[in-house]
Scaffold this active site. Structure first.
Site, PDB file in Angstrom:
ATOM      1  N   GLY A  83      51.576  37.348   0.387  1.00 52.52           N
ATOM      2  CA  GLY A  83      50.230  37.610   0.845  1.00 52.52           C
ATOM      3  C   GLY A  83      49.675  36.345   1.463  1.00 52.52           C
ATOM      4  CD  GLU A 115      42.041  38.079   8.990  1.00 52.12           C
ATOM      5  OE1 GLU A 115      43.119  37.561   9.348  1.00 52.12           O
ATOM      6  OE2 GLU A 115      41.757  39.273   9.179  1.00 52.12           O
ATOM      7  CD  GLU A 122      41.616  27.597  14.962  1.00 51.41           C
ATOM      8  OE1 GLU A 122      40.944  27.579  16.010  1.00 51.41           O
ATOM      9  OE2 GLU A 122      42.384  26.680  14.635  1.00 51.41           O
TER      10      GLU A 122
END
Length: 388
Positions: A131, A368, A245
């Protein structure tokens, strides 16, 4: 990536909020049902406006705008529905990586469709044992002539069932954990998989139900070698860097949008709910809680905007994106709980909008890159890695 034109962000926000209130908010509760799906006509309406191509270069049919414009649109859509507001992130990130690192053939095949929304993408990176530790990916892609043979398991692949292309992280070499990774583009039919070589199992979740997540099984799936992003193996981490980003900055705006919805619901309830012969807003404990909620939301929006503006200047924004994602995710999780708390028992009812906000918010400090991973990214920018 700098914005190509001057933008009136207030006008963009107003127009997006009008669209979200008209097209998204009325179906938000329905999308929270376990078997619900985001309507295809909503994808089409969003595509016509240009939401999917908001950061895509104009040469590919995009709007050529920047990360701040993406943030404004994302926030307003997520204020109506976190699931719908998250739709555009996948195409934006996938399209950006292809535009910067793809071969000319890949750019011509995928970039225009991703920008228009005619193609929908899904990311297949996370695995049962990989992950946050993305370099531990075990799904393999073995070169066999003009194809790769993919074998392995992916999970938490959101929107994979209705995607036209999977953005797949694979191991093409065992030379090292990082340099052995590559990206493949896997074409698939919309609204289905390719059994028996590609199959998927729905993973039920507490919130964020409008977009379904899946565990995917690759059983020696053939993928054309021409679908190797950039045409060379071993460059996945470099290719993903700018994408991360953009993704984390956009994620921060998603958090702000959800928190804004919860805060507005809490204010309305505090004004309307009467206890002990006066509205809740007259109680200092409630007033102070609302004050903290508003302050935290504004702070998160400022951090997200700072990260977006850094990206739009053409500079790296790993520190700013990490700070924005960390603060906004933890903020939204708390704000949504505080909103439920102000609603009392009414908020604990499963069909209450504020209950949906609270359940949706559970994803935010995890998705995320977890909050602790963001702290590590921030720390490395401040003091670097440990030398021990």
């Amino acid at each position: 990536m700098a914005a190509a034109v001057k933008i009136d962000y207030d006008e963009l926000r107003e127009a997006t909020r009008e669209f979200a209130d008209r097209e998204v908010a009325p179906i938000a509760a329905q999308l929270d049902l376990e078997d619900a799906r985001i309507p295809i006509d909503l994808y089409e309406k969003m595509g016509k406006i240009g939401y999917f191509g908001i950061m895509a270069p104009e040469e590919y049919g995009g709007l050529g705008l920047g990360a701040r414009a993406l943030g404004v649109v994302t926030e307003e859509l997520c204020r109506a529905s976190l699931s719908v507001g998250s739709l555009i992130q996948r195409n934006v990130v996938t399209g950006s990586i292809i535009a910067h690192h793809g071969t000319e053939d890949q750019k011509s095949r995928y970039a225009p469709g991703l920008a228009s929304g005619e193609l929908q993408s899904a990311s297949a990176g996370t695995e049962p044992n990989a992950g946050s530790d993305a370099a531990n990916i075990q799904t393999t892609a073995r070169r066999d002539g003009d194809h790769y043979i993919v074998k392995g398991t992916k999970q938490w692949c959101t929107n994979a069932d209705v995607a036209d292309v999977l953005f797949l992280y694979v191991r093409t070499s065992d030379t090292s954990k990082h340099s052995g990774l590559s990206l493949l583009l896997v074409d698939k039919p919309r609204d289905g998989f390719l059994p028996p070589k590609l199959d998927g199992t729905h993973l039920a979740t507490a919130g964020y139900r409008g977009m379904k997540s899946f565990q995917l099984y690759f059983d020696n799936l053939d993928v054309p070698a021409d679908n190797l992003v950039g045409g060379e193996e071993g460059h996945a981490f470099a290719q993903l860097m700018a994408g991360y980003e953009i993704a984390r900055t956009g994620f921060a705006f998603r958090c702000v949008g959800l928190a804004q919805a919860a805060y507005e619901a809490a204010v309305r309830h505090a004004e309307e709910r009467v206890q002990f012969d006066k509205p809740l807003k007259e109680f200092q404990a409630v007033r102070f809680r609302l004050a903290d909620m508003r302050t935290q939301i504004e702070a998160a929006r400022a951090l997200a905007t700072q990260a977006a503006e850094k990206l739009d200047s053409g500079a790296r924004a790993d520190l700013e994106a990490g700070m924005a994602k960390l603060f906004a995710a933890d903020m939204a999780h708390k704000v949504c709980w505080d909103a439920l708390y102000i609603h009392g028992g009414n908020g604990y009812a499963i069909d209450a909008p504020v209950n949906r906000y609270w359940r949706d918010s559970g994803l935010l400090p995890i998705g995320e890159g977890t909050s602790d991973i963001q702290r590590e990214i921030i720390a490395r920018s401040i003091v670097g890695r440990s030398t021990r």
